[in-house]
Structure formats: structure tokens, C-alpha cells
Design a protein around this motif. Structure first.
Motif, PDB file in Angstrom:
ATOM      1  N   PHE A 134       8.809  -3.305  -7.298  1.00 43.54           N
ATOM      2  CA  PHE A 134       7.670  -2.978  -6.190  1.00 43.54           C
ATOM      3  C   PHE A 134       6.620  -2.255  -6.828  1.00 43.54           C
ATOM      4  O   PHE A 134       6.757  -1.551  -7.843  1.00 43.54           O
ATOM      5  CB  PHE A 134       8.344  -1.925  -5.193  1.00 43.54           C
ATOM      6  CG  PHE A 134       9.782  -2.408  -4.492  1.00 43.54           C
ATOM      7  CD1 PHE A 134       9.688  -3.228  -3.432  1.00 43.54           C
ATOM      8  CD2 PHE A 134      11.055  -2.134  -5.180  1.00 43.54           C
ATOM      9  CE1 PHE A 134      10.673  -3.685  -2.731  1.00 43.54           C
ATOM     10  CE2 PHE A 134      12.034  -2.978  -4.499  1.00 43.54           C
ATOM     11  CZ  PHE A 134      11.878  -3.450  -3.328  1.00 43.54           C
ATOM     12  N   ARG A 154       9.469  -0.337   2.890  1.00 48.00           N
ATOM     13  CA  ARG A 154      10.155   0.247   1.743  1.00 48.00           C
ATOM     14  C   ARG A 154      11.604   0.707   1.941  1.00 48.00           C
ATOM     15  O   ARG A 154      12.403   0.585   1.181  1.00 48.00           O
ATOM     16  CB  ARG A 154       9.345   1.690   1.473  1.00 48.00           C
ATOM     17  CG  ARG A 154       9.825   2.382   0.340  1.00 48.00           C
ATOM     18  CD  ARG A 154       9.296   3.772  -0.037  1.00 48.00           C
ATOM     19  NE  ARG A 154       9.935   4.397  -0.891  1.00 48.00           N
ATOM     20  CZ  ARG A 154      11.030   5.103  -0.851  1.00 48.00           C
ATOM     21  NH1 ARG A 154      11.563   5.106   0.562  1.00 48.00           N
ATOM     22  NH2 ARG A 154      11.721   5.683  -1.693  1.00 48.00           N
ATOM     23  N   ARG A 176      -4.382  -2.877 -12.194  1.00 52.49           N
ATOM     24  CA  ARG A 176      -3.098  -2.662 -12.397  1.00 52.49           C
ATOM     25  C   ARG A 176      -1.922  -3.820 -12.131  1.00 52.49           C
ATOM     26  O   ARG A 176      -1.186  -4.014 -12.836  1.00 52.49           O
ATOM     27  CB  ARG A 176      -2.646  -1.244 -11.597  1.00 52.49           C
ATOM     28  CG  ARG A 176      -1.077  -0.980 -11.728  1.00 52.49           C
ATOM     29  CD  ARG A 176      -0.754   0.355 -11.251  1.00 52.49           C
ATOM     30  NE  ARG A 176       0.629   0.151 -10.817  1.00 52.49           N
ATOM     31  CZ  ARG A 176       1.291   0.754  -9.825  1.00 52.49           C
ATOM     32  NH1 ARG A 176       0.233   1.411  -8.823  1.00 52.49           N
ATOM     33  NH2 ARG A 176       2.552   0.710  -9.638  1.00 52.49           N
ATOM     34  N   LEU A 194      13.809  -7.390  -9.369  1.00 52.59           N
ATOM     35  CA  LEU A 194      12.802  -6.988  -8.218  1.00 52.59           C
ATOM     36  C   LEU A 194      12.162  -5.844  -8.376  1.00 52.59           C
ATOM     37  O   LEU A 194      12.558  -4.903  -8.855  1.00 52.59           O
ATOM     38  CB  LEU A 194      13.823  -6.749  -6.736  1.00 52.59           C
ATOM     39  CG  LEU A 194      15.038  -7.784  -6.461  1.00 52.59           C
ATOM     40  CD1 LEU A 194      15.817  -7.131  -5.613  1.00 52.59           C
ATOM     41  CD2 LEU A 194      14.181  -9.114  -5.983  1.00 52.59           C
ATOM     42  N   PHE A 218       8.078   8.421  -2.056  1.00 52.17           N
ATOM     43  CA  PHE A 218       7.350   7.061  -2.324  1.00 52.17           C
ATOM     44  C   PHE A 218       6.549   7.038  -3.353  1.00 52.17           C
ATOM     45  O   PHE A 218       5.431   7.397  -3.439  1.00 52.17           O
ATOM     46  CB  PHE A 218       6.650   6.929  -0.819  1.00 52.17           C
ATOM     47  CG  PHE A 218       6.338   5.433  -0.479  1.00 52.17           C
ATOM     48  CD1 PHE A 218       5.806   4.506  -1.334  1.00 52.17           C
ATOM     49  CD2 PHE A 218       6.432   5.197   1.003  1.00 52.17           C
ATOM     50  CE1 PHE A 218       5.484   3.268  -0.882  1.00 52.17           C
ATOM     51  CE2 PHE A 218       6.138   3.562   1.381  1.00 52.17           C
ATOM     52  CZ  PHE A 218       5.867   2.926   0.317  1.00 52.17           C
ATOM     53  N   MET A 226       6.640   9.459   8.143  1.00 54.49           N
ATOM     54  CA  MET A 226       5.566   9.970   7.013  1.00 54.49           C
ATOM     55  C   MET A 226       6.509  10.843   5.880  1.00 54.49           C
ATOM     56  O   MET A 226       5.639  10.991   4.863  1.00 54.49           O
ATOM     57  CB  MET A 226       4.286  10.533   7.723  1.00 54.49           C
ATOM     58  CG  MET A 226       2.975  10.068   6.905  1.00 54.49           C
ATOM     59  SD  MET A 226       2.856   8.505   6.259  1.00 54.49           S
ATOM     60  CE  MET A 226       1.929   7.889   7.542  1.00 54.49           C
ATOM     61  N   TRP A 278       3.631  -0.437  -5.635  1.00 55.26           N
ATOM     62  CA  TRP A 278       2.758   0.316  -4.546  1.00 55.26           C
ATOM     63  C   TRP A 278       1.354   0.596  -4.957  1.00 55.26           C
ATOM     64  O   TRP A 278       1.216   1.487  -5.966  1.00 55.26           O
ATOM     65  CB  TRP A 278       3.513   1.394  -3.846  1.00 55.26           C
ATOM     66  CG  TRP A 278       4.880   0.910  -3.446  1.00 55.26           C
ATOM     67  CD1 TRP A 278       6.123   1.350  -4.207  1.00 55.26           C
ATOM     68  CD2 TRP A 278       5.334   0.278  -2.411  1.00 55.26           C
ATOM     69  NE1 TRP A 278       7.237   0.965  -3.496  1.00 55.26           N
ATOM     70  CE2 TRP A 278       6.747   0.337  -2.353  1.00 55.26           C
ATOM     71  CE3 TRP A 278       4.594  -0.129  -1.352  1.00 55.26           C
ATOM     72  CZ2 TRP A 278       7.409  -0.335  -1.577  1.00 55.26           C
ATOM     73  CZ3 TRP A 278       5.426  -0.971  -0.501  1.00 55.26           C
ATOM     74  CH2 TRP A 278       6.610  -0.986  -0.303  1.00 55.26           C
ATOM     75  N   ASN A 320       4.332  -0.563   5.953  1.00 55.62           N
ATOM     76  CA  ASN A 320       4.923  -0.186   4.509  1.00 55.62           C
ATOM     77  C   ASN A 320       6.186   0.793   4.608  1.00 55.62           C
ATOM     78  O   ASN A 320       7.056   0.802   3.549  1.00 55.62           O
ATOM     79  CB  ASN A 320       3.775   0.244   3.544  1.00 55.62           C
ATOM     80  CG  ASN A 320       3.276   1.717   4.074  1.00 55.62           C
ATOM     81  OD1 ASN A 320       3.338   2.178   5.244  1.00 55.62           O
ATOM     82  ND2 ASN A 320       2.378   1.907   3.165  1.00 55.62           N
ATOM     83  N   ALA A 324       5.108   5.123  -6.921  1.00 53.41           N
ATOM     84  CA  ALA A 324       5.020   3.648  -7.602  1.00 53.41           C
ATOM     85  C   ALA A 324       6.353   3.201  -8.070  1.00 53.41           C
ATOM     86  O   ALA A 324       6.899   3.707  -9.126  1.00 53.41           O
ATOM     87  CB  ALA A 324       3.891   3.783  -8.588  1.00 53.41           C
ATOM     88  N   GLY A 325       6.954   2.205  -7.531  1.00 51.42           N
ATOM     89  CA  GLY A 325       8.171   1.733  -8.108  1.00 51.42           C
ATOM     90  C   GLY A 325       9.434   2.322  -8.140  1.00 51.42           C
ATOM     91  O   GLY A 325      10.501   2.029  -8.648  1.00 51.42           O
ATOM     92  N   CYS A 370       0.792  -1.184  -0.053  1.00 48.09           N
ATOM     93  CA  CYS A 370       0.124   0.149   0.026  1.00 48.09           C
ATOM     94  C   CYS A 370       0.884   1.270   0.091  1.00 48.09           C
ATOM     95  O   CYS A 370       2.081   1.361   0.294  1.00 48.09           O
ATOM     96  CB  CYS A 370      -0.918   0.100   1.277  1.00 48.09           C
ATOM     97  SG  CYS A 370      -1.798  -1.664   1.447  1.00 48.09           S
ATOM     98  N   LEU A 371       0.249   2.350  -0.391  1.00 48.28           N
ATOM     99  CA  LEU A 371       0.889   3.588  -0.118  1.00 48.28           C
ATOM    100  C   LEU A 371       0.881   4.030   1.202  1.00 48.28           C
ATOM    101  O   LEU A 371       0.206   3.721   1.999  1.00 48.28           O
ATOM    102  CB  LEU A 371       0.182   4.452  -1.140  1.00 48.28           C
ATOM    103  CG  LEU A 371       0.195   4.621  -2.763  1.00 48.28           C
ATOM    104  CD1 LEU A 371      -0.458   5.441  -3.482  1.00 48.28           C
ATOM    105  CD2 LEU A 371       1.771   4.637  -3.099  1.00 48.28           C
ATOM    106  N   PRO A 372       1.775   5.261   1.390  1.00 44.80           N
ATOM    107  CA  PRO A 372       1.924   5.625   2.619  1.00 44.80           C
ATOM    108  C   PRO A 372       0.480   6.260   3.157  1.00 44.80           C
ATOM    109  O   PRO A 372      -0.074   6.612   2.300  1.00 44.80           O
ATOM    110  CB  PRO A 372       2.913   6.811   2.663  1.00 44.80           C
ATOM    111  CG  PRO A 372       3.636   6.783   1.349  1.00 44.80           C
ATOM    112  CD  PRO A 372       2.824   5.744   0.586  1.00 44.80           C
ATOM    113  N   LYS A 409       7.032  10.076   2.429  1.00 46.55           N
ATOM    114  CA  LYS A 409       6.012   9.721   1.526  1.00 46.55           C
ATOM    115  C   LYS A 409       6.422  10.629   0.173  1.00 46.55           C
ATOM    116  O   LYS A 409       6.017  10.147  -0.838  1.00 46.55           O
ATOM    117  CB  LYS A 409       4.648  10.652   2.305  1.00 46.55           C
ATOM    118  CG  LYS A 409       3.374  10.249   1.470  1.00 46.55           C
ATOM    119  CD  LYS A 409       2.273  10.809   2.233  1.00 46.55           C
ATOM    120  CE  LYS A 409       2.231  12.305   1.998  1.00 46.55           C
ATOM    121  NZ  LYS A 409       0.869  12.861   2.542  1.00 46.55           N
TER     122      LYS A 409
END
Lengths: 147, 322
Positions: free
Chosen positions: A103, A81, A113, A101, B315, B309, A105, A77, B317-318, A66-68, B312
């Protein structure tokens, strides 16, 4: 390319797929070359699990979470990460291709997706060819993963 | 007996006599040549065996976790040991109030293997001076340049002075060059993927799984190590390639943001396996991504424990780190 189907270990956070169809697809209709390992949170994934997957013959490892702010356990997470991304660059340092590898998220609107990401990753692994950088281990006994 | 040794001895004697500490951890005269041993002094009269010179190879912070937190410990610390002590205090392995750190600016640890390669094993005595190591062998006396005999980790040392010692014995030394340790990692990164794998395999596969590196490391204090766990067994425990790879990868990775680059693991290795190139890479990444260096103070949590936090914004995607 060849029709070789690379073996993929897929670590999935229990909470990251918001759409029931996606979860249903992952649980029931995952292609044979993808091995699903469900974890309660990406924070549960020790880098050792990833290494074990690699040494156990996985040609690629996908980690979805999941996202933060969306973590069911508040910050699992975030911990994952920092660790796992450093682990992936560390593996690259000793010669294991970081591209093996991936990831993913996921967010609320990312319906469908995961299928696209897995297909894309499979494609990428086919381009890379077979992985022989690290020695394969014997299947583990005493509660470890078996082939 | 050197002046420094005398100073350490009188300070240790004061601590024990005044009852300020329960035990003083330092080195004593060796049974085998060139190998001074860690020693635990509880009575002032034992202190005549105390010794200190450039061949004292152990990281004494290793013994901190073997005592309960209430034990008042007096400890001889060099730069790296002080940083290890700090990192252990951050992890709540001992309380700073119960420690008395006797700081010594360190001129580097001499690798006894390099000495023996030059002099042979018939060593009757030796003297460690500022610039030379004088070794009396059976047929000959050698005067060896000290700088060339240093352990590789000490040649790359950045902080030779203790950072938070209660007393500093001797003159503070100039700081080391921080580019040396980075240059080594960068030169390894510059190699091709095949060369890196080949080097890693060549080193790791010589491993006999004696775990001397683990025992010598102050940060390896787990009650049960992941390699000793057997239900489930996480890795192969034999000396197969897969088992030794897993040990070297995960041992190093568990040191991320905790390793102070003291090199005790390499000094302890009976197979002469290089492994600081792994932990140094992780240390460099922690500095590049989080501006963190292990053991510089006894408050700051290492990056893997200090996630917030704020991550973030990196953070995605990928997305890769930072």
C-alpha cells in the motif's frame, strides 16, 4: 539477482498523484512489467480485483491512494484501508505472502515517491522469487481481463 | 416428546392463535432419519409436526431474509441464530418489532455424519437426552456420548444462550470458553506458509461448487452472488483450482465482521470441506483490531461499515493494521 522483471498490478487512485509529472510518468512511461489499473478511488477496489490480479499472474500488487482527509470522495480511502489491509492479512493466513501486496498512501509533498516505491517493490519481489502459492486461472471471457 | 419440545409447541400455538405472528419458523419431524427439517407453521393445527432436538442443524435465521420486512415472524432461536438475527437487523434485513424470538439455550448440534459413522444407516429411531444420544438401529441400540458427537463449531461455541430473545425456554447455560476458537486459528497461523497453502488447497480444491454453504448461511442473502454474475464474470465458475480458491477466499471474506461462527456452512457441505477456519480468522481479527464481535447487539455496525476519521491515527504510509 536475476534480471527477471516481476509482473506487477498497480491500482492507482485517480486523485492520489498530486504532481503532474508523476501522473504523466505513470500514464505514459510506466515500465512494461507494470500493469496500470486506474480507479476513481481506492474505495472502488474490491478485494476480488486484487485476487483476480494475483490469479491472473501478477507477482505483486501495489495500491496507491490518498491519506485520510485528502480523499476526493471524503471517506472512500478509509473504507478501502479497513478492507484491503484485512484482505492482505487474510491472504497471508492462507499462505500467500503479505509482502507481495503493498500500500502506498501518498501525500501532497510526495513528489516522485511513486517511482521509488515501485522500484523498491520490484526489487523486493525479485528477492522473494516467483509466486506459485495460488493457482493461475485461465484468462476470463465476457468482459473479464484478458492476457 | 421432550418437555422442551412441549414448551416450544405451546408457545408457538399461543403466538399463532392470538394472531401475534404470521408464521412460526421452527423444525418439523424428519423424512430421512436424523435430519429434522426447517418448517414454516402458519396454522396452529400443523404444530403437531413441530420437533426440536440436537439434530436440528439448520440456522433458521437464514429464512428471515426470504420474507418481506412487514411479515411478523415467530422464530425459534438458539445462541448462534440469535446472533445471526441481530446481525441481519443491523443490516436492515428485518425489523425487530416484527420479530418474536423464542429462545432456547443450546446444548450443541449433533453432527449426523458422526452418528451414521458409528451406527450405520439403518436407523429406526432415536432419542436425544442431556448426555447421551440413544439410537435404535435395526439390529442394535446404541447409547452414544453426546459431547463427542457435537459439530466442531458447537464444541467451540462461546455463547450458547440467546442474547435478545423475547422468551427464554429452559435454563440458561454457562458461557463457553472463548479461547478454544482462538486456539484453533492460532494453531493454524503457527504452521509454515507451505503447510497453510497445502491445507487450504486440499480443502478448497475438493469443492464441487454446489453453493450449499452459501444457501445455508444467513448472511449470504445477496440477490446476485459475485460468482453468478457474468458480465463481467469475476471468477471462474467451474471446479478448477483457481475457481474454487477464489470462491473460498471471497466467500469467507464477505463474512468479515458478519459471521457469527454458527458453522452452518460446514454442516451443509456435501464434501465435508472445512471452512470455519477461514471465517474464524476474520472474526478474530475483527475482535483484535476493532473489539467487535458480530451479532452481540442489533445496533453496532460491523467494522467495514463503521470506518471513521479516527482511523487516521493508524493510517500511515504502508502501515499495517492498528
Amino acid at each position: 539477482m536475476t534480471d527477471h522483471k516481476p509482473k506487477i498490478a498497480f491500482f492507482q487512485c485517480h486523485w492520489c498523484l498530486y504532481a503532474p509529472e508523476d501522473q504523466e510518468w505513470v500514464d505514459r512511461r510506466l515500465p512494461d512489467n507494470i500493469r496500470l489499473i486506474k480507479v476513481p478511488c481506492t474505495g472502488r477496489i474490491d478485494p476480488l480485483f486484487v485476487l483476480n490480479a494475483v490469479q491472473g499472474g501478477a507477482e505483486g500488487v501495489v495500491i496507491s491512494g490518498c491519506l485520510p482527509e485528502k480523499c476526493h470522495y471524503k471517506e472512500g480511502n478509509l473504507a478501502a484501508r479497513r478492507q484491503l489491509q484485512e484482505f492482505s492479512s487474510f491472504m497471508d493466513y492462507i499462505g500467500y505472502d503479505e509482502a507481495r501486496l503493498r500500500f502506498v498512501w501518498l501525500d501532497l509533498q510526495d513528489r516522485g515517491r511513486i517511482q521509488r516505491e515501485l522500484a523498491d517493490f520490484e526489487n523486493q519481489l525479485q528477492q522473494l522469487g516467483s509466486a506459485e502459492a495460488l493457482a493461475a486461472r485461465q484468462p476470463l471471457e465476457e468482459g473479464g481481463a484478458h492476457e | 416428546m421432550s418437555e422442551l419440545e412441549q414448551k416450544i409447541r405451546s408457545e408457538a400455538e399461543r403466538l399463532l392463535k392470538e394472531g401475534l405472528v404470521d408464521v412460526v419458523i421452527a423444525f418439523r419431524k424428519e423424512d430421512a432419519p436424523l435430519r429434522p427439517q426447517p418448517a414454516f407453521f402458519t396454522h396452529p393445527e400443523d404444530l403437531e409436526n413441530l420437533t426440536y432436538n440436537g439434530l436440528c442443524a439448520n440456522n433458521l435465521a437464514n429464512y428471515l431474509t426470504r420474507y418481506p420486512r412487514e411479515t411478523r415472524i415467530g422464530m425459534l432461536v438458539r445462541g448462534c441464530e440469535n446472533r445471526s438475527v441481530n446481525a441481519l437487523i443491523v443490516e436492515k434485513q428485518h425489523s425487530r418489532e416484527n420479530l418474536y424470538l423464542i429462545g432456547i439455550p443450546c446444548t450443541g448440534i449433533i453432527d449426523w455424519r458422526k452418528v451414521i459413522a458409528l451406527t450405520g444407516e439403518d436407523i429406526l429411531g432415536y432419542e436425544d437426552t442431556d448426555s447421551t444420544l440413544i439410537v435404535r438401529a435395526r439390529h442394535q441400540t446404541f447409547r452414544l456420548p453426546r459431547q463427542e458427537l457435537l459439530h466442531p463449531s458447537c464444541q467451540r461455541c462461546v455463547h450458547p444462550n440467546p442474547l435478545s430473545a423475547d422468551i427464554l425456554l429452559g435454563e440458561a447455560l454457562p458461557e463457553g470458553d472463548p479461547t478454544l476458537i482462538r486456539a484453533r486459528v492460532e494453531s493454524f497461523e503457527a504452521l509454515s506458509r507451505e503447510e497453510r497453502t497445502a491445507f487450504f488447497r486440499q480443502e478448497a480444491e475438493r469443492c464441487i461448487r454446489c453453493y450449499a454453504c452459501r444457501e445455508a448461511c444467513p448472511m449470504c442473502y445477496c440477490e446476485e452472488c459475485f460468482v453468478d454474475h457474468n458480465t463481467p464474470r469475476w471468477t471462474e465458475s467451474g471446479t478448477t483450482p483457481a475457481g474454487t480458491h477464489a470462491w473460498h477466499i471471497i466467500r469467507a471474506f464477505h463474512q468479515t465482521g458478519r459471521c457469527t461462527s454458527c458453522g452452518a456452512c460446514e454442516r451443509a457441505c456435501p464434501m465435508d470441506i472445512q471452512m470455519t477456519y477461514l471465517t474464524d480468522k476474520l472474526g478474530k481479527d475483527m475482535w483484535d483490531y476493532y473489539q467487535f464481535a458480530a451479532g452481540m447487539d442489533d445496533k453496532t455496525q460491523p467494522p467495514f461499515a463503521a470506518f471513521t476519521m479516527d482511523d487516521k491515527k493508524h493510517f500511515q504510509a504502508g502501515g499495517k493494521l492498528s
